[in-house]
Design a protein around this motif. Structure first.
Motif, PDB file in Angstrom:
ATOM      1  N   ALA B  32       9.181  -4.147  -8.776  1.00  0.00           N
ATOM      2  CA  ALA B  32       8.344  -4.344  -9.519  1.00  0.00           C
ATOM      3  C   ALA B  32       7.031  -5.288  -8.928  1.00  0.00           C
ATOM      4  O   ALA B  32       5.774  -5.106  -8.866  1.00  0.00           O
ATOM      5  CB  ALA B  32       8.391  -4.901 -11.074  1.00  0.00           C
ATOM      6  N   PHE B  35       4.578  -4.215  -6.229  1.00  0.00           N
ATOM      7  CA  PHE B  35       3.394  -3.361  -6.732  1.00  0.00           C
ATOM      8  C   PHE B  35       2.324  -4.248  -7.366  1.00  0.00           C
ATOM      9  O   PHE B  35       1.499  -3.539  -7.822  1.00  0.00           O
ATOM     10  CB  PHE B  35       3.915  -2.243  -7.581  1.00  0.00           C
ATOM     11  N   ARG B  36       2.605  -5.376  -7.588  1.00  0.00           N
ATOM     12  CA  ARG B  36       1.625  -6.172  -8.280  1.00  0.00           C
ATOM     13  C   ARG B  36       0.506  -6.996  -7.467  1.00  0.00           C
ATOM     14  O   ARG B  36       0.664  -6.718  -6.265  1.00  0.00           O
ATOM     15  CB  ARG B  36       2.147  -7.117  -9.269  1.00  0.00           C
ATOM     16  N   LEU B  47      -0.098  -8.789 -15.409  1.00  0.00           N
ATOM     17  CA  LEU B  47      -0.093  -7.396 -15.291  1.00  0.00           C
ATOM     18  C   LEU B  47      -1.142  -6.558 -16.243  1.00  0.00           C
ATOM     19  O   LEU B  47      -1.453  -5.465 -15.591  1.00  0.00           O
ATOM     20  CB  LEU B  47       1.433  -7.101 -15.998  1.00  0.00           C
ATOM     21  N   TRP B  53      -3.977  -1.681 -16.340  1.00  0.00           N
ATOM     22  CA  TRP B  53      -2.733  -2.139 -15.705  1.00  0.00           C
ATOM     23  C   TRP B  53      -3.038  -2.671 -14.040  1.00  0.00           C
ATOM     24  O   TRP B  53      -3.636  -1.977 -13.470  1.00  0.00           O
ATOM     25  CB  TRP B  53      -1.713  -1.082 -15.599  1.00  0.00           C
ATOM     26  N   LEU B  55      -1.548  -2.579 -11.119  1.00  0.00           N
ATOM     27  CA  LEU B  55      -0.653  -2.186 -10.185  1.00  0.00           C
ATOM     28  C   LEU B  55      -0.976  -1.493  -8.883  1.00  0.00           C
ATOM     29  O   LEU B  55      -2.217  -0.626  -9.124  1.00  0.00           O
ATOM     30  CB  LEU B  55       0.419  -1.287 -10.776  1.00  0.00           C
TER      31      LEU B  55
END
Ligand SMILES: Nc1ncnc2c1ncn2[C@@H]1O[C@H](COP(=O)(O)OP(=O)(O)OP(=O)(O)O)[C@@H](O)[C@H]1O
Ligand SMILES: [Mg+2]
Lengths: 358, 292
Positions: B32, B35-36, B47, B53, B55
């Motif tokens: 996770a 992808f941030r 997030l 979002w 990402l």
């Protein structure tokens, strides 16, 4: 000239001779057996012939040339080990092909010879199997095939049937005889089982404590054991201390401990004291009051009998207190119906039995 | 039946929970995180921000955008492979020797092999700084030889050579132990059989000993190759500025530039490669194990 000759071969471990001045010659094509009790030096002889152990004295000659300076991998002979020693990481075909590969036999020819050999030992369908997938008898045959495929001058077999059960063992014995005849390779076979030695061999060397006690054909060894050890080791036998009292036309009169006087075949060598030996199958059991022409006849009481299917062995206690063993085939028409405690007589011919010097 | 099943769960349960909490969850968190977006002062940006979002697969693109990262990965693999190879080369004769000495010496030798574990890992690596350092006898000897051939003096410390030397030193026991465990089980009669059937010394080694020891070689290789890939302490201490490996790169992202997403991406790439090489090693090992 003998194919393999052992001359005064001696090997000592810590002062004790495991092999003690052994001399013998083995002819090409022979099935030769070293027979003797555990620890008598059979394996030590094979290890010296194969080159894994060096003699402390004497010589090993192949075709008249000493093997002393030839390392094991260069000796034109192969060994079948008691525990088979198959390579666990190689298939059956690769195990059998191993000696050919070492000898740099071209691949195509090697494949053909391996296939032929596997056919001979009835394992053609197991060529791609691995040793851990085989039964004991199959492993045994792979080990044999591996030893034979390189066409060695000599194949050494160290108790190769020792790990097999009784039935498989008999089957493999027959196969071994046929195989040896087919391939024509000289076998030196080691065993401590005397029936096996008698059944398989052209000649047998009976060993005890590093020495050869007697060397001869199975019939010679069984029928004419040379001394007490051989007589006792080969088959069942009755042994009595004996002394020669009188030599007369073709027969001897003995004073035998517990038997009194008996008539027995003559011996060529002089000497008065020794043992009288007679095989159980040469001893007849007759009714206590029955007449007989046999010169040796002693009354007694039947003590025990042991029924083992094809034959029955009887223990008879003679009136003098001595025990004697007799053996009768169960198919014999004249087999007496006897119970323990019955009064009987034992009898044997004047030319039966042997006198052995101590 | 139910009791049996209960026992099975009781036995397998705790390790299972442990693996989920301390391995699967962190791995997922790492995926996770990769992808941030990095936070302004390190860590991760929120997030959900600005009504969207946050990402992005950007870090993966970045990894492939600059060849330097691929190069560091390749170099790390090279160092790991070389270290593994040298470990096999040194550990094999040693392990073989241990199996051949009389039984009472064997335990002592094994003890000597694992004895370095009794002292701190960093101290042992620092010790190599002194051994390889310019004042060390080794440097002097090497440079005397180099001088005799008319070569410029070379520095041993802070070089790729020092890194590999350190890596081999640290990981050697992990190669010796599985090799010894394997070699010790070989039936000596097989060597007699091979010799009897015409194999010379080299053929006996190659066709019997080496072939049978392959499972041990694979096990030892996995125990050396994989840790070397992630090791950062040895290059940090013994390597020069140019001797950065994957481990250093990842450590740098978390502790230096504080770019957690890129650090996570690098970690994931490393994990994938380790898994791939482990799968390969296991396939090879299984093939040779099947018949052992
Ligand atoms: N390497 C050795 N070191 C010391 N003694 C040995 C060695 N090898 C054999 N011996 C001794 O030599 C004697 C003969 O051993 P050998 O193995 O030849 O017997 P064997 O006839 O093959 O017996 P078995 O039927 O039990 O196999 C034994 O007393 C044995 O203890
Ligand atoms: Mg033996």
């Amino acid at each position: 000239m003998a194919l393999l000759e052992l001359r005064h071969l001696t090997r000592r471990f810590g002062g004790i001779a495991a092999v003690d001045d052994v001399s013998l010659g083995i002819e090409a094509g022979e099935f030769f057996t070293l027979l003797g009790p555990s620890g008598c030096g059979k394996t030590t002889i094979l290890r010296m012939v194969a080159g894994f152990d060096l003699p402390d004295g004497g010589a090993i000659l192949l075709d008249g040339h000493s093997l002393a300076d030839i390392p094991p991998e260069k000796r034109p002979l192969h060994t079948v080990f008691q525990s088979y020693a198959l390579f666990p990481h190689l298939s059956v075909a690769d195990n059998v092909g191993f000696p050919l590969r070492m000898a740099r036999v071209p691949a195509a020819e090697a494949r053909r010879r391996v296939a032929d050999m596997l056919d001979t030992v009835h394992l053609a369908d197991k060529a791609d199997a691995y040793p851990h997938e085989l039964s004991g008898g199959q492993k045994q045959r792979v080990a044999l095939a591996r030893g034979l495929v390189g066409k060695p001058r000599l194949l050494l077999l160290d108790e190769p049937l020792g790990a097999l059960d009784h039935k498989l063992r008999s089957a493999m014995q027959s196969e071994l005889i046929a195989l040896q005849r087919n391939v024509g390779i000289t076998f030196i076979f080691v065993t401590h089982s005397q029936p096996e030695a008698l059944a398989l061999s052209h000649r047998i060397a009976v060993m005890n404590a590093g020495r050869i006690e007697q060397l001869g054909t199975p019939a010679e060894i069984y029928g004419h054991p040379r001394n007490r050890f051989v007589a006792d080791f080969i088959g069942d036998i009755n042994l009595f201390d004996a002394e020669i009292v009188e030599r007369a036309q073709g027969t001897l009169q003995f004073a035998v401990a517990g038997l009194g006087h008996i008539v027995a075949p003559t011996v060529d060598s002089p000497g008065r004291r020794g043992v009288f030996a007679i095989r159980p199958e040469q001893v007849h059991i007759i009714a206590a009051d029955a007449p007989t022409e046999l010169p040796n006849r002693f009354p007694g009481t039947l003590r025990e009998f042991l029924y083992v299917g094809d034959v029955t062995t009887y223990q008879v206690e003679l009136d003098s207190g001595v025990r004697i063993q007799a053996l009768l085939p169960n198919a014999a028409p004249a087999r007496p119906q006897l119970a323990a405690g019955a009064r009987v007589a034992v009898a044997w011919a004047g030319d039966a039995g042997l006198f052995l010097h101590d | 039946m139910t009791r049996e099943r209960l026992t099975r769960w009781l036995v397998a349960g705790p390790p299972f929970v442990f693996m989920v909490v301390f391995f699967v969850l962190p791995a997922l968190i790492m995926v996770a995180a990769s992808f941030r977006i990095p936070g302004e002062h390190g860590g991760l940006a929120p997030l959900h921000e600005h009504g969207a979002w946050q990402l992005t697969p950007e870090t993966y693109a970045f990894f492939f955008s600059d060849f330097i990262y691929t190069e560091i990965f390749l170099k790390s693999f090279l160092v790991a492979a070389l270290t593994t190879f040298l470990c096999i080369l040194m550990a094999y004769p040693l392990a073989l020797l241990i199996t051949r000495v009389p039984k009472r010496f064997r335990d002592v030798m094994i003890l000597l092999v694992v004895l370095p574990f009794a002292s701190n890992f960093l101290i042992r690596v620092y010790a190599w700084m002194i051994i390889l350092g310019p004042q060390g006898a080794l440097s002097a000897a090497v440079n005397r030889v180099a001088g005799a051939f008319g070569l410029e003096p070379v520095a041993l410390l802070f070089s790729p050579v020092a890194v590999v030397v350190g890596m081999v030193y640290v990981h050697l026991p992990f190669m010796v132990l599985p090799l010894y465990t394997n070699l010790e089980k070989h039936d000596p009669l097989l060597l007699d059989a091979a010799q009897d059937l015409g194999a010379n010394a080299w053929q006996r080694f190659w066709r019997v000993t080496w072939s049978l020891s392959l499972p041990g070689v694979y096990a030892g290789s996995a125990l050396v190759f994989i840790p070397v890939l992630g090791m950062f302490a040895v290059p940090d201490i013994l390597g020069g500025t140019g001797d950065i490996l994957i481990g250093n790169l990842i450590k740098e992202q978390f502790l230096g530039t504080r770019d957690w997403p890129f650090g996570s991406t690098l970690s994931i790439m490393l994990t994938l490669m380790v898994l791939a090489s482990a799968a390969l090693a296991m396939r090879l090992a299984r093939r040779s194990l099947a018949h052992a």
